[in-house]
Motif scaffolding. Sequence first.
Motif, mmCIF file in Angstrom:
data_model
loop_
_atom_site.group_PDB
_atom_site.id
_atom_site.type_symbol
_atom_site.label_atom_id
_atom_site.label_comp_id
_atom_site.label_asym_id
_atom_site.label_seq_id
_atom_site.Cartn_x
_atom_site.Cartn_y
_atom_site.Cartn_z
ATOM 1 N N ARG A 11 32.728 44.072 44.576
ATOM 2 C CA ARG A 11 31.700 44.913 45.206
ATOM 3 C C ARG A 11 31.437 44.541 46.655
ATOM 4 N NH1 ARG A 11 25.907 44.355 44.949
ATOM 5 N NH2 ARG A 11 24.806 46.369 45.010
ATOM 6 N N ASP A 12 31.404 43.266 46.967
ATOM 7 C CA ASP A 12 31.079 42.825 48.325
ATOM 8 C C ASP A 12 32.268 42.198 49.054
ATOM 9 O OD1 ASP A 12 28.360 43.606 48.065
ATOM 10 O OD2 ASP A 12 27.956 41.782 46.916
ATOM 11 N N VAL A 13 33.489 42.439 48.525
ATOM 12 C CA VAL A 13 34.688 41.915 49.181
ATOM 13 C C VAL A 13 35.098 42.859 50.301
ATOM 14 C CG1 VAL A 13 37.138 41.398 48.883
ATOM 15 C CG2 VAL A 13 35.483 40.682 47.141
ATOM 16 N N ALA A 14 35.164 42.331 51.513
ATOM 17 C CA ALA A 14 35.443 43.169 52.689
ATOM 18 C C ALA A 14 36.945 43.300 52.911
ATOM 19 C CB ALA A 14 34.767 42.580 53.925
ATOM 20 N N LEU A 15 37.609 43.995 51.993
ATOM 21 C CA LEU A 15 39.026 44.277 52.127
ATOM 22 C C LEU A 15 39.257 45.756 51.871
ATOM 23 C CD1 LEU A 15 40.647 41.264 50.237
ATOM 24 C CD2 LEU A 15 40.671 41.664 52.702
ATOM 25 N N PRO A 16 40.234 46.363 52.529
ATOM 26 C CA PRO A 16 40.488 47.792 52.316
ATOM 27 C C PRO A 16 41.028 48.066 50.920
ATOM 28 C CG PRO A 16 42.203 46.820 53.676
ATOM 29 C CD PRO A 16 41.141 45.769 53.531
ATOM 30 N N VAL A 17 40.679 49.239 50.376
ATOM 31 C CA VAL A 17 41.138 49.592 49.043
ATOM 32 C C VAL A 17 42.656 49.683 48.988
ATOM 33 C CG1 VAL A 17 41.000 52.089 49.380
ATOM 34 C CG2 VAL A 17 40.677 51.123 47.085
ATOM 35 N N ALA A 18 43.293 49.970 50.116
ATOM 36 C CA ALA A 18 44.757 50.011 50.133
ATOM 37 C C ALA A 18 45.349 48.659 49.766
ATOM 38 C CB ALA A 18 45.255 50.434 51.513
ATOM 39 N N ARG A 19 44.583 47.604 49.970
ATOM 40 C CA ARG A 19 45.053 46.271 49.595
ATOM 41 C C ARG A 19 44.581 45.887 48.207
ATOM 42 N NH1 ARG A 19 43.932 40.701 53.072
ATOM 43 N NH2 ARG A 19 45.099 39.290 51.703
ATOM 44 N N THR A 20 43.307 46.129 47.902
ATOM 45 C CA THR A 20 42.776 45.704 46.608
ATOM 46 C C THR A 20 43.294 46.560 45.455
ATOM 47 O OG1 THR A 20 40.795 47.008 47.119
ATOM 48 C CG2 THR A 20 40.692 44.642 47.543
ATOM 49 N N ALA A 21 43.774 47.763 45.758
ATOM 50 C CA ALA A 21 44.359 48.624 44.720
ATOM 51 C C ALA A 21 45.836 48.886 44.977
ATOM 52 C CB ALA A 21 43.597 49.940 44.650
#
Length: 403
Positions: free
Chosen positions: A297-307
Amino acid sequence: MTHRVLSPVLAGALLVAALLAGGCSGDEYVAPPPVERSDVADPAVAAATVAALQDDLDDPSAAGELGADGPAADLLTAIARNVAAMGLTDVTLAYVTETGTTAGDDAWDGLVAVTWRVAGFDRASARAEVPVSFADGGRTIAAIGADAKRLPLWLTGPVVVRRVPGALVVVAGEATDIELLARRTRRAVAATRPLLGRGDGLVVEVPADSQQLHRALGADRGAYDAIAAVTAPVDGSTAPRSPVHVFINRSVYDGLDPVAAQVVMTHEAVHAVTGAALVRGAPLWLVEGFADYVALRDVALPVARTAAQVIRQVRRDGLPDALPADSDFDPGASHLGTLYEAAWQVAVTLAEHGGEDALVAFYRDVLDGTALDAALRRHFAWSEAELTAAWRSRLAALAGVPE
């Protein structure tokens, strides 16, 4: 982070490192083998020795005097110190039976029933039968836990303990990084509070190595070799109030980058403080997707990376036809990263449709036994088919493919 069907274990996989760096049935009865009787076994003497050890757990020096030799004395001393450091209560030791002979003319092996509870964290006592080797006609203890499939961490040797708000961290062996582990645990508890409130307290146990981890869990060797962390009942019980702790697998967890390590810790904290490890019937896409939702929820990474993994799969294989199945969530599976990202995106889809409060209420209702379809209707005015369609649309948008 995965939860095997019909198994009260939730495990954190190596898939988190990938997404951020871009992780015989217990109900079957098996007849025990015949007990090898020993002519030297004296149950009355052994029972008295075990009772003396229980009485001496508040005096490490006295406990150590019951050891048959130097290493045994060191172990018993450490166990008594662990009881105090961890704040264990309801600790009982009771001799059960002999199990055969061991080294020495006046020595034999037996089983001792042990109960314990971490005061302020566990709502009920854990229980285990632990092998104990007796010497000197039963008047001393030579070893604890030899050949035990399940052995509680506090009975294995010295541990180092740190308390942080809402949590207890217990590290076996070399504990040079305990302050780092304690900080991550504190942050994990803090991350759950905005959505979940206080919840249950969190106990994190850190075995020294993979072998000690598997013994603490009572698991077959290698079962969790690819898993960074496991949320599980301490004694393997499925009773509703059984103590549930988070167990860290150093062989995987220590290799994670700082962000991934924090996500794993927070994910497991969600499982622990919400009691998810003891729930039957909740779909794993919700259990695991919700835990990832809180952790990320509070991880400042783009969804292109986290998904990234599920995006790649959608581009390669097309959109999935259905929500992730429970049978797909296996700690040994090679595609766990994609599954967890897919499950996380289900939770994101729900939150974007109805809001975080609705997501939390939905999660709690399903864990409390409300049927999935009824809970979806109540909180989102959706059927499962409608949720699936909205989730597929979200995946299509992320991957840049047509629906």
